[in-house]
Scaffold this active site. Structure first.
Site, mmCIF file in Angstrom:
data_model
loop_
_atom_site.group_PDB
_atom_site.id
_atom_site.type_symbol
_atom_site.label_atom_id
_atom_site.label_comp_id
_atom_site.label_asym_id
_atom_site.label_seq_id
_atom_site.Cartn_x
_atom_site.Cartn_y
_atom_site.Cartn_z
ATOM 1 N N GLY A 144 0.962 -5.146 1.252
ATOM 2 C CA GLY A 144 -0.071 -5.119 0.211
ATOM 3 C C GLY A 144 0.374 -5.786 -1.082
ATOM 4 O O GLY A 144 -0.457 -6.299 -1.834
ATOM 5 N N LEU B 122 0.851 -1.189 0.000
ATOM 6 C CA LEU B 122 0.000 0.000 0.000
ATOM 7 C C LEU B 122 0.886 1.237 0.000
ATOM 8 O O LEU B 122 1.987 1.233 0.548
ATOM 9 C CB LEU B 122 -0.917 -0.002 1.222
ATOM 10 N N ASN C 179 4.171 -7.939 6.431
ATOM 11 C CA ASN C 179 5.084 -7.436 7.467
ATOM 12 C C ASN C 179 4.511 -6.249 8.236
ATOM 13 O O ASN C 179 5.255 -5.466 8.824
ATOM 14 C CB ASN C 179 6.413 -7.022 6.799
ATOM 15 N N GLU C 180 3.187 -6.102 8.224
ATOM 16 C CA GLU C 180 2.564 -4.909 8.802
ATOM 17 C C GLU C 180 3.018 -4.615 10.226
ATOM 18 O O GLU C 180 3.228 -3.465 10.598
ATOM 19 C CB GLU C 180 1.029 -5.035 8.776
#
Ligand SMILES: CCC/C=C/C(=O)SCCNC(=O)CCNC(=O)[C@H](O)C(C)(C)COP(=O)([O-])OP(=O)([O-])OC[C@H]1O[C@@H](n2cnc3c(N)ncnc32)[C@H](O)[C@@H]1OP(=O)([O-])[O-]
Length: 302
Positions: A153, A108, A177-178
């Site tokens: 994303g 993202l 990996n957020e």
């Protein structure tokens, strides 16, 4: 069959309002150009579509340099391309890949989630949801030819595909990996990963924000195949040929049977999910960590 038709009608009805918005977006895609055999080929600033009408396949190349981050405009162009290919009876499959060397997608677009107003965050999140729904439920065979790093994303986009081929390059890590950014992957990111690699592996991967290098990605099942870098596209093509050998209606119905319950969770909670995202992303602490992360990325260069 009636069930399938019903589900398709329901899905299309739910997706149509936003799709109409996409079609109405002015000046976003260039005019159709000839693709041979009467097939309409098209391009847009950030998406290059290379049709192979004889094979019934189109290669969709993402080219939003430098890192194919999924900005609102880029998502819009991707969705328009997908819709056009789905509506063209010539095509039964697409291969999604990157035109940016070494990067499949950086995920993202952080600048869409930083320093904007709540209305923008809501609009952006709706587009991210739409990308996931449309790719996850596409009636086409969708294969990811992953020729670069693919965090967050970017990994999600490849997880929506039916099959993933990853280039064997130690730099090309893939994963959600957020948590490393101090943010939380929403339930539908999580569900997609669970559906792909199972609950235990997904739990570990999500909590630790793991980015898997190719061998690990293959072992855990995030990707289906790892091949030498110069064979990614040809492998995706031969896998596509196998998938296209299956009677289309049976394959499509099976895909919907497998995926509809997961998609339905988001479809029924879509507005609440947008509200949650906006509330979360507007928090001072989250904005601070995202700003700090973006700064770190910029400083890395200098
Ligand atoms: C609830 C929410 C869920 C969230 C899901 C997500 O996907 S969150 C996203 C999770 N994604 C990540 O954690 C991945 C973050 N990105 C990376 O780790 C690296 O960029 C890389 C490894 C992808 C490429 O390394 P490399 O050395 O080849 O390239 P480089 O690092 O030098 O960057 C070049 C330029 O691109 C810029 N830019 C980069 N990424 C983004 C972005 N996502 N967006 C916007 N911009 C981004 C970067 O600032 C720089 O800009 P500048 O200075 O030219 O103005």
């Amino acid at each position: 069959m009636a069930l399938a038709v019903g589900m398709r009608v329901l899905t299309r009805a739910l997706l149509r309002p936003w799709a109409r918005g996409l079609r109405a977006a002015p000046g976003r895609t260039g005019p159709a150009a000839g693709g041979g055999d009467g097939v309409r080929c098209f391009r847009s600033p950030r998406v290059l579509v290379e049709p192979d009408p004889a094979a019934g396949v189109a290669v969709v190349k993402m080219r939003n340099p430098p890192v194919n981050s999924l900005s609102l405009e880029f998502l819009t162009e991707l969705l328009i391309s997908l819709e056009k290919l789905e509506n063209d009876k010539t095509f039964h499959g697409i291969i999604i890949t990157s035109d940016c060397p070494g990067i499949f997608s950086a995920g993202l677009d952080l600048t869409e989630m930083c320093g904007r107003d709540p209305e923008h965050y809501a609009e952006y999140w709706k587009a991210v949801q739409e990308m996931w729904l449309r790719f996850y439920l596409s009636n086409l065979v969708v294969i990811a030819a992953i020729n670069g790093i693919s965090p967050a994303g970017g990994c999600l986009l490849s997880l929506t595909c039916d099959y993933r081929v990853l280039a064997n390059n130690p730099k090309y890590a893939i994963g959600l990996n957020e948590t490393l950014l101090g943010i939380v992957a929403p339930f539908w990111f999580k569900d997609t990963l669970v559906n792909t690699i199972g609950h235990r592996s997904a739990e570990r991967a999500l909590q630790l924000g793991l980015l898997f290098p190719p061998a690990e990605a293959l072992r855990v099942g995030v990707v289906d195949q790892v091949v030498p870098e110069d064979q990614v596209q040809s492998t995706a093509r031969s896998v596509m040929a196998q998938w296209l050998d299956i009677p289309d209606h049976a394959r499509q119905l099976t895909k919907i049977l497998m995926r509809k319950p997961t998609a339905d969770r988001l479809l029924t909670e879509r507005d609440a999910d947008i509200e949650n995202f906006v509330r979360f992303i507007c928090k001072d602490s989250i904005q601070k960590s995202l700003h700090a992360y973006l700064e770190k990325l910029k400083q890395k260069k200098g």
